[in-house]
Design a protein around this motif. Structure first.
Motif, mmCIF file in Angstrom:
data_model
loop_
_atom_site.group_PDB
_atom_site.id
_atom_site.type_symbol
_atom_site.label_atom_id
_atom_site.label_comp_id
_atom_site.label_asym_id
_atom_site.label_seq_id
_atom_site.Cartn_x
_atom_site.Cartn_y
_atom_site.Cartn_z
ATOM 1 N N UNK A 1 0.865 -1.169 -0.054
ATOM 2 C CA UNK A 1 -0.108 -0.091 -0.099
ATOM 3 C C UNK A 1 0.814 1.428 -0.202
ATOM 4 N N UNK A 2 1.923 1.191 0.790
ATOM 5 C CA UNK A 2 2.927 2.290 0.589
ATOM 6 C C UNK A 2 3.663 2.535 -0.662
ATOM 7 N N UNK A 3 3.729 1.640 -1.175
ATOM 8 C CA UNK A 3 4.516 1.694 -2.463
ATOM 9 C C UNK A 3 3.560 2.141 -3.704
ATOM 10 N N UNK A 4 2.174 1.729 -3.431
ATOM 11 C CA UNK A 4 1.167 1.989 -4.395
ATOM 12 C C UNK A 4 1.007 3.592 -4.252
ATOM 13 N N UNK A 5 0.996 4.087 -2.850
ATOM 14 C CA UNK A 5 0.813 5.508 -2.720
ATOM 15 C C UNK A 5 1.994 6.539 -3.162
#
Length: 108
Positions: free
Chosen positions: A10-14
């Motif tokens: 999720x952090x990578x996508x954001x």
């Protein structure tokens, strides 16, 4: 609570989404000419003084000229010139310019 793997994804996508948004904000129009290309300061000043006669409206016995989408009466100042006369399809200015209405060409 989310597992560590899900939280990392999720952090990578954001982060990716934010980087794409930042990159798109700095994109330039590829069809726009380079700054100053084909223009001079004289060209831009001529454009700012450009006058377009949009219409001539008769209000009673008086004519009103619509120039650059604003209404003017005889004797009023438009740009750096004063209106000398408003005819049926032309406006004469005190600087010698004559603005003429465009007449549409209609096929029968």
């Amino acid at each position: 609570m989310l597992p560590i793997k899900s939280l990392l994804k999720l952090t990578a996508i954001v982060i990716l989404m934010l980087s794409f948004e930042a990159a798109s904000a700095t994109l330039k129009d590829p069809t726009k000419p380079a700054f100053g290309f084909g223009q001079s300061s004289q060209t831009s000043s001529v454009r700012s003084q450009s006058l377009t006669l949009n219409a001539i409206v008769e209000v009673g016995a008086q004519r009103v000229a619509i120039i650059n989408n604003k209404s003017y009466k005889q004797g009023q100042q438009v740009g750096s010139a004063r209106i000398n006369r408003i005819n049926k399809n032309q406006v004469s200015l005190d600087n010698g310019r004559v603005l003429t209405l465009f007449t549409a060409v209609v096929d029968n």
